[in-house]
Design an enzyme around this catalytic site. Structure first.
Site, PDB file in Angstrom:
ATOM      1  N   ASN A  18      -1.735  -0.096   7.479  1.00  0.00           N
ATOM      2  CA  ASN A  18      -1.197  -1.436   7.775  1.00  0.00           C
ATOM      3  C   ASN A  18      -0.404  -2.057   6.628  1.00  0.00           C
ATOM      4  O   ASN A  18      -0.241  -3.275   6.569  1.00  0.00           O
ATOM      5  CB  ASN A  18      -2.316  -2.354   8.285  1.00  0.00           C
ATOM      6  CG  ASN A  18      -3.432  -2.536   7.280  1.00  0.00           C
ATOM      7  OD1 ASN A  18      -3.354  -2.024   6.157  1.00  0.00           O
ATOM      8  ND2 ASN A  18      -4.451  -3.269   7.658  1.00  0.00           N
ATOM      9  N   TYR A  59     -12.151  -2.700  -3.325  1.00  0.00           N
ATOM     10  CA  TYR A  59     -12.687  -2.720  -1.968  1.00  0.00           C
ATOM     11  C   TYR A  59     -14.218  -2.683  -1.939  1.00  0.00           C
ATOM     12  O   TYR A  59     -14.804  -2.312  -0.921  1.00  0.00           O
ATOM     13  CB  TYR A  59     -12.098  -1.562  -1.155  1.00  0.00           C
ATOM     14  CG  TYR A  59     -10.699  -1.833  -0.637  1.00  0.00           C
ATOM     15  CD1 TYR A  59     -10.422  -2.991   0.113  1.00  0.00           C
ATOM     16  CD2 TYR A  59      -9.652  -0.950  -0.852  1.00  0.00           C
ATOM     17  CE1 TYR A  59      -9.147  -3.243   0.607  1.00  0.00           C
ATOM     18  CE2 TYR A  59      -8.372  -1.199  -0.359  1.00  0.00           C
ATOM     19  CZ  TYR A  59      -8.128  -2.356   0.371  1.00  0.00           C
ATOM     20  OH  TYR A  59      -6.863  -2.601   0.870  1.00  0.00           O
ATOM     21  N   PHE A  78     -15.170   2.702   7.713  1.00  0.00           N
ATOM     22  CA  PHE A  78     -13.811   3.022   7.266  1.00  0.00           C
ATOM     23  C   PHE A  78     -13.679   3.063   5.746  1.00  0.00           C
ATOM     24  O   PHE A  78     -12.582   3.311   5.228  1.00  0.00           O
ATOM     25  CB  PHE A  78     -12.812   2.005   7.848  1.00  0.00           C
ATOM     26  CG  PHE A  78     -13.091   0.563   7.484  1.00  0.00           C
ATOM     27  CD1 PHE A  78     -12.603   0.010   6.297  1.00  0.00           C
ATOM     28  CD2 PHE A  78     -13.846  -0.252   8.324  1.00  0.00           C
ATOM     29  CE1 PHE A  78     -12.859  -1.314   5.964  1.00  0.00           C
ATOM     30  CE2 PHE A  78     -14.099  -1.580   7.996  1.00  0.00           C
ATOM     31  CZ  PHE A  78     -13.606  -2.107   6.807  1.00  0.00           C
ATOM     32  N   ARG A 112       2.862  -6.783   9.564  1.00  0.00           N
ATOM     33  CA  ARG A 112       2.081  -5.712  10.200  1.00  0.00           C
ATOM     34  C   ARG A 112       2.505  -5.462  11.641  1.00  0.00           C
ATOM     35  O   ARG A 112       2.575  -4.304  12.086  1.00  0.00           O
ATOM     36  CB  ARG A 112       0.587  -6.038  10.102  1.00  0.00           C
ATOM     37  CG  ARG A 112       0.024  -5.787   8.686  1.00  0.00           C
ATOM     38  CD  ARG A 112      -1.346  -6.370   8.512  1.00  0.00           C
ATOM     39  NE  ARG A 112      -2.041  -5.870   7.305  1.00  0.00           N
ATOM     40  CZ  ARG A 112      -3.189  -6.361   6.862  1.00  0.00           C
ATOM     41  NH1 ARG A 112      -3.779  -7.371   7.501  1.00  0.00           N
ATOM     42  NH2 ARG A 112      -3.756  -5.863   5.777  1.00  0.00           N
ATOM     43  N   GLU A 132      -9.456 -10.713  -7.591  1.00  0.00           N
ATOM     44  CA  GLU A 132      -8.446  -9.647  -7.488  1.00  0.00           C
ATOM     45  C   GLU A 132      -7.348  -9.794  -8.539  1.00  0.00           C
ATOM     46  O   GLU A 132      -6.881  -8.795  -9.106  1.00  0.00           O
ATOM     47  CB  GLU A 132      -7.844  -9.638  -6.076  1.00  0.00           C
ATOM     48  CG  GLU A 132      -8.863  -9.228  -5.017  1.00  0.00           C
ATOM     49  CD  GLU A 132      -8.347  -9.325  -3.594  1.00  0.00           C
ATOM     50  OE1 GLU A 132      -9.050  -8.854  -2.685  1.00  0.00           O
ATOM     51  OE2 GLU A 132      -7.251  -9.871  -3.375  1.00  0.00           O
ATOM     52  N   LYS A 163       0.831  -1.198   0.000  1.00  0.00           N
ATOM     53  CA  LYS A 163       0.000   0.000   0.000  1.00  0.00           C
ATOM     54  C   LYS A 163       0.877   1.265   0.000  1.00  0.00           C
ATOM     55  O   LYS A 163       2.092   1.192   0.234  1.00  0.00           O
ATOM     56  CB  LYS A 163      -0.938  -0.043   1.210  1.00  0.00           C
ATOM     57  CG  LYS A 163      -1.982  -1.191   1.162  1.00  0.00           C
ATOM     58  CD  LYS A 163      -2.769  -1.243   2.470  1.00  0.00           C
ATOM     59  CE  LYS A 163      -3.897  -2.264   2.414  1.00  0.00           C
ATOM     60  NZ  LYS A 163      -4.614  -2.331   3.729  1.00  0.00           N
ATOM     61  N   ARG A 204      -1.217 -14.499   4.041  1.00  0.00           N
ATOM     62  CA  ARG A 204      -2.003 -13.904   5.145  1.00  0.00           C
ATOM     63  C   ARG A 204      -1.251 -14.067   6.469  1.00  0.00           C
ATOM     64  O   ARG A 204      -1.234 -13.168   7.301  1.00  0.00           O
ATOM     65  CB  ARG A 204      -3.390 -14.579   5.275  1.00  0.00           C
ATOM     66  CG  ARG A 204      -4.353 -14.393   4.118  1.00  0.00           C
ATOM     67  CD  ARG A 204      -5.023 -13.050   4.006  1.00  0.00           C
ATOM     68  NE  ARG A 204      -5.738 -12.567   5.162  1.00  0.00           N
ATOM     69  CZ  ARG A 204      -6.414 -11.410   5.162  1.00  0.00           C
ATOM     70  NH1 ARG A 204      -6.494 -10.666   4.047  1.00  0.00           N
ATOM     71  NH2 ARG A 204      -7.022 -10.989   6.236  1.00  0.00           N
ATOM     72  N   HIS A 223      -1.863  -5.424   1.497  1.00  0.00           N
ATOM     73  CA  HIS A 223      -3.114  -6.137   1.237  1.00  0.00           C
ATOM     74  C   HIS A 223      -2.779  -7.524   0.717  1.00  0.00           C
ATOM     75  O   HIS A 223      -1.822  -7.681  -0.034  1.00  0.00           O
ATOM     76  CB  HIS A 223      -3.959  -5.407   0.179  1.00  0.00           C
ATOM     77  CG  HIS A 223      -5.076  -6.279  -0.347  1.00  0.00           C
ATOM     78  ND1 HIS A 223      -6.291  -6.376   0.281  1.00  0.00           N
ATOM     79  CD2 HIS A 223      -5.115  -7.151  -1.398  1.00  0.00           C
ATOM     80  CE1 HIS A 223      -7.046  -7.262  -0.385  1.00  0.00           C
ATOM     81  NE2 HIS A 223      -6.352  -7.735  -1.402  1.00  0.00           N
ATOM     82  N   THR A 268      -5.243  -7.834  10.602  1.00  0.00           N
ATOM     83  CA  THR A 268      -5.575  -6.512  10.055  1.00  0.00           C
ATOM     84  C   THR A 268      -5.090  -5.370  10.946  1.00  0.00           C
ATOM     85  O   THR A 268      -4.530  -4.391  10.457  1.00  0.00           O
ATOM     86  CB  THR A 268      -7.103  -6.401   9.865  1.00  0.00           C
ATOM     87  OG1 THR A 268      -7.537  -7.527   9.106  1.00  0.00           O
ATOM     88  CG2 THR A 268      -7.481  -5.129   9.142  1.00  0.00           C
TER      89      THR A 268
HETATM   90  N1  UDP Z   1      -9.557  -1.050   7.691  1.00  0.00           N
HETATM   91  C1  UDP Z   1      -9.603   0.095   8.463  1.00  0.00           C
HETATM   92  N2  UDP Z   1     -10.337   0.070   9.622  1.00  0.00           N
HETATM   93  C2  UDP Z   1     -11.003  -1.042  10.023  1.00  0.00           C
HETATM   94  C3  UDP Z   1     -10.955  -2.190   9.240  1.00  0.00           C
HETATM   95  C4  UDP Z   1     -10.220  -2.168   8.072  1.00  0.00           C
HETATM   96  O1  UDP Z   1      -9.000   1.113   8.118  1.00  0.00           O
HETATM   97  O2  UDP Z   1     -11.641  -1.001  11.094  1.00  0.00           O
HETATM   98  C5  UDP Z   1      -8.788  -1.028   6.449  1.00  0.00           C
HETATM   99  C6  UDP Z   1      -7.395  -1.663   6.591  1.00  0.00           C
HETATM  100  O3  UDP Z   1      -6.497  -0.934   5.742  1.00  0.00           O
HETATM  101  C7  UDP Z   1      -7.625  -3.054   6.046  1.00  0.00           C
HETATM  102  C8  UDP Z   1      -8.622  -2.790   4.922  1.00  0.00           C
HETATM  103  O4  UDP Z   1      -9.473  -1.778   5.459  1.00  0.00           O
HETATM  104  O5  UDP Z   1      -6.410  -3.637   5.604  1.00  0.00           O
HETATM  105  C9  UDP Z   1      -9.444  -3.952   4.479  1.00  0.00           C
HETATM  106  O6  UDP Z   1     -10.067  -4.537   5.605  1.00  0.00           O
HETATM  107  P1  UDP Z   1     -10.089  -6.106   5.804  1.00  0.00           P
HETATM  108  O7  UDP Z   1     -11.016  -6.421   6.918  1.00  0.00           O
HETATM  109  O8  UDP Z   1     -10.359  -6.768   4.486  1.00  0.00           O
HETATM  110  O9  UDP Z   1      -8.600  -6.427   6.312  1.00  0.00           O
HETATM  111  P2  UDP Z   1      -7.373  -7.186   5.603  1.00  0.00           P
HETATM  112  O10 UDP Z   1      -7.929  -8.246   4.709  1.00  0.00           O
HETATM  113  O11 UDP Z   1      -6.582  -6.128   4.856  1.00  0.00           O
HETATM  114  O12 UDP Z   1      -6.580  -7.756   6.747  1.00  0.00           O
HETATM  115 MG    MG Z   2      -9.385  -8.083   3.203  1.00  0.00          MG
END
Ligand code: UDP
Ligand code: MG
Length: 149
Positions: free
Chosen positions: A112, A49, A57, A102, A126, A9, A85, A115, A91
């Site tokens: 964070n 997204y 968010f 992370r 994707e 990112k 992952r 992705h 996250t």
């Molecule tokens: N995100 C955020 N606040 C939240 C949850 C998610 O800013 O409370 C952002 C964060 O950058 C995250 C992205 O939204 O990586 C996508 O969320 P997801 O739950 O898919 O998390 P990921 O798959 O990236 O772990």
């Molecule tokens: Mg995700």
């Protein structure tokens, strides 16, 4: 072989962590299948997204992902989706396990760094969104039998 779509990112690019993040995935044994450095349009951000539309968010997330250039990659290997992952971490960086990207390199859920696809259907969607089929390079590394059984 399973593939995962991974994005460094804008914060990862701006903080000079491209090499660090790629290095961790490379050292894990995953194989790079595609990579590009690019700006993210708001329409691409919204498609990527779409699953988060309506969440509190969401607007900030679209601003974040299109706030600067990103590195987009496909990584492959046995159970690549799960492996990436795991190496990426949870996250929220402060809830992520030590040793993950992370936890080791980030602090805030909204910054964070990375992705990664969260399942086979998401990965297929994707990979198709960010890459053309011909962008995905089919190759084998010398010595690969020491990583893939
Ligand atoms: N995100 C955020 N606040 C939240 C949850 C998610 O800013 O409370 C952002 C964060 O950058 C995250 C992205 O939204 O990586 C996508 O969320 P997801 O739950 O898919 O998390 P990921 O798959 O990236 O772990
Ligand atoms: Mg995700």
């Amino acid at each position: 072989m399973e593939k995962s779509l991974v994005i460094i990112k804008p914060d990862g690019v701006q903080r000079g962590l491209i090499g660090e993040i790629i290095g961790r995935l490379e050292r894990r044994g995953l194989r790079l299948a595609a990579m590009k450095f690019m700006a993210v349009s708001s329409s691409l951000a919204a498609q990527h997204y779409a699953v988060h539309q309506g969440k509190p968010f969401y607007a900030g997330l679209l601003d974040y992902i299109s706030s600067g250039p990103v590195v987009v990659m496909a990584w492959e290997g046995p159970k690549a989706i799960e492996a990436v992952r795991q190496t990426m971490g949870a996250t929220n960086p402060t809830a992520a396990a030590p040793g993950t990207i992370r936890a080791d390199l980030a602090l805030d859920i909204g910054r964070n760094l990375i992705h990664a696809s969260d399942g086979p259907e998401t990965a297929a969607f994707e990979l198709g969104l960010w890459f053309l089929p011909e962008d995905l390079v089919s190759w084998a590394r010398d010595g690969e039998r020491w990583v893939f059984e």
